[in-house]
Design an enzyme around this catalytic site. Structure first.
Site, mmCIF file in Angstrom:
data_model
loop_
_atom_site.group_PDB
_atom_site.id
_atom_site.type_symbol
_atom_site.label_atom_id
_atom_site.label_comp_id
_atom_site.label_asym_id
_atom_site.label_seq_id
_atom_site.Cartn_x
_atom_site.Cartn_y
_atom_site.Cartn_z
ATOM 1 N N ASP A 98 0.866 -1.295 0.074
ATOM 2 C CA ASP A 98 0.060 0.024 -0.014
ATOM 3 C C ASP A 98 0.832 1.338 -0.054
ATOM 4 O O ASP A 98 1.533 1.313 0.847
ATOM 5 C CB ASP A 98 -0.948 -0.087 1.151
ATOM 6 C CG ASP A 98 -1.986 1.042 1.113
ATOM 7 O OD1 ASP A 98 -1.964 1.690 0.081
ATOM 8 O OD2 ASP A 98 -2.708 1.292 2.011
ATOM 9 N N ASP A 296 -1.902 6.370 -6.731
ATOM 10 C CA ASP A 296 -2.295 5.597 -5.816
ATOM 11 C C ASP A 296 -2.321 4.071 -6.222
ATOM 12 O O ASP A 296 -3.009 3.859 -7.048
ATOM 13 C CB ASP A 296 -3.547 5.960 -4.909
ATOM 14 C CG ASP A 296 -3.994 5.189 -3.885
ATOM 15 O OD1 ASP A 296 -2.836 4.682 -2.992
ATOM 16 O OD2 ASP A 296 -5.116 4.478 -3.440
#
Length: 423
Positions: A98, A296
């Site tokens: 992440d 992202d």
């Protein structure tokens, strides 16, 4: 439609170049049992987007923000996993990669709300808790925005917008990314009170906070990492660090990477336009620059300001007017879809993302512009934010077929075309 895995996985030393193999958690190559529906996946994507927007909004304190309070919390990505080794002797765990969070943590106790394999600290000779009140302990507090009370050992607490949470000891332990990339004393959370509604064993945080993996391994890797996301669910990508990345390749095209001290878990880039079929769309650069653009790894679709999305969508629909439209899937993410079951050949419009410095990123037409949502139904892989003032997000679909290189010290983000096989 059934897809068989065309890659193999064999432990955490599973890539011939020493890179970590990156696996789509919902695909046939995943070693974890996850079978969410498309509607569930898209719902999770929307929750993550709302959480990113809320994390940004809590600093600007926009009184007009319409995001519920619970979205002030971070949101886990559940898209791509890697296998790491933890402890002495080594225990292998599948964790989620992440770039939108910094604190790494692992499941350390079997719990009724978890399905992942737990790490056993009692079986490791290199495990030690970090002292309460120490400088390292305060680092966990600043990374999670929580400061739970503690006596002897430091306690970390992180909560997520989907109501999952992880509470436990902030500790030091040996981390093995590959057999030759070993980091004694790595700081991570050891979760004893956890709610985790997937089959992973934790989070590998790649944000820009000092608690992240990127900063803790800086002596060896120089705060440089990259990934290539699988272009299909039945293939694998990679996660690489330092000189294992393609950062020195002459084929890399760099744009500016912007770090925001107010949001150290997020990476910003200077998007200023979009082109379709070689023509720059009439979207003012200020549409993107006014509220910034985040790249992202955990968001699937790219989310644009509503005015920019409408212009892109209308131009795309005009270019695709010769193909039959299809009903979009439920969930409200996609609104421009086509039934291509009767077409032997399909010409998809080309889309480029235009960045500052004159750098354009050409999206792969079949994995970066459109996405398959079932059988022969394909949708435009972009969506609109709820509000014109919300930050643009470049999602994972648009990053496919590229090695995306984060060179933090030099403040640059690179793209190297590697094709569908991540070579």
């Amino acid at each position: 439609m059934f897809y068989a895995c065309i890659s193999t996985i064999s432990g955490f030393d599973n890539h011939p170049s020493g890179k970590l193999q990156l696996v789509d958690v919902n695909g046939p190559c995943s070693p974890l049992e996850t079978t969410p529906s498309l509607e569930e996946i898209l719902h999770q994507d929307q929750l993550r987007v709302r959480s990113i927007h809320s994390m940004i909004n809590k600093h600007v304190r926009d009184s007009k923000a319409k995001i519920p309070t619970r979205f002030g919390l971070p949101f886990k990505t559940k898209n791509y996993v890697v296998n790491i080794g933890v402890g002495t002797p080594n225990q292998n765990l599948w964790v989620t990669m992440d770039t939108g969070s910094s604190l790494s943590w692992i499941l350390c106790k079997t719990c009724p709300n978890c399905r992942g394999l737990p790490f056993s600290p009692s079986q490791s000779s290199s495990y030690s808790n970090i002292a309460c009140g120490s400088a390292d302990c305060s680092q966990a507090y600043s990374a999670t925005h929580h400061s739970p009370a503690c006596r002897d050992a430091c306690i970390y607490q992180t909560q997520y917008a989907d109501s999952d949470y992880s509470v436990g000891f902030f500790a030091r332990e040996t981390l093995r990314l590959t057999p030759s990339d070993v980091f004694p004393g790595f700081k991570l959370g050891c979760g004893h009170d956890v709610k985790l509604r997937d089959s992973t064993s934790g989070i590998l945080g790649l944000g820009s906070h000092p608690a992240s993996l990127v900063y803790q391994t800086a002596t060896k890797f120089g705060k440089v990492f990259s990934y290539c996301l699988p272009s299909s669910t039945n293939s694998n990508g990679f996660l690489a660090f330092g000189n294992q990345t393609g950062s020195t390749s002459p084929a890399v095209r760099y744009i500016r990477l912007i770090l925001n001290p107010q949001n150290p878990d997020l990476y910003y880039v200077p998007l200023n336009g979009i082109s379709l079929n070689g023509r720059r769309l009439a979207i003012p650069a200020s549409t993107f620059s006014a509220h910034g653009t985040v790249i992202d790894s955990g968001t699937i679709v790219s989310y644009l300001p509503p005015s920019a999305y409408i212009i892109l969508r209308n131009a795309f629909r005009a270019a695709m007017s010769g193909y039959p439209s299809a009903t979009p899937p439920r969930g409200g993410v996609y609104d421009t879809c086509y039934d291509l079951s009767r077409n032997r050949t399909v010409t998809i419009p080309s889309i480029k993302l235009n960045f500052g410095g004159g750098i354009d990123l050409l999206l792969d037409q079949y994995s970066g512009v459109i996405t398959n949502v079932g059988s022969y139904k394909f949708c435009l892989a972009f969506s609109a934010n709820d509000d014109e003032e919300e930050t643009t997000i470049i999602g994972s679909i648009q990053q496919k077929t590229y090695e995306v290189i984060y060179d933090v010290p030099r403040g640059r983000l690179g793209f190297r075309s590697v094709g569908a096989t991540c070579n």
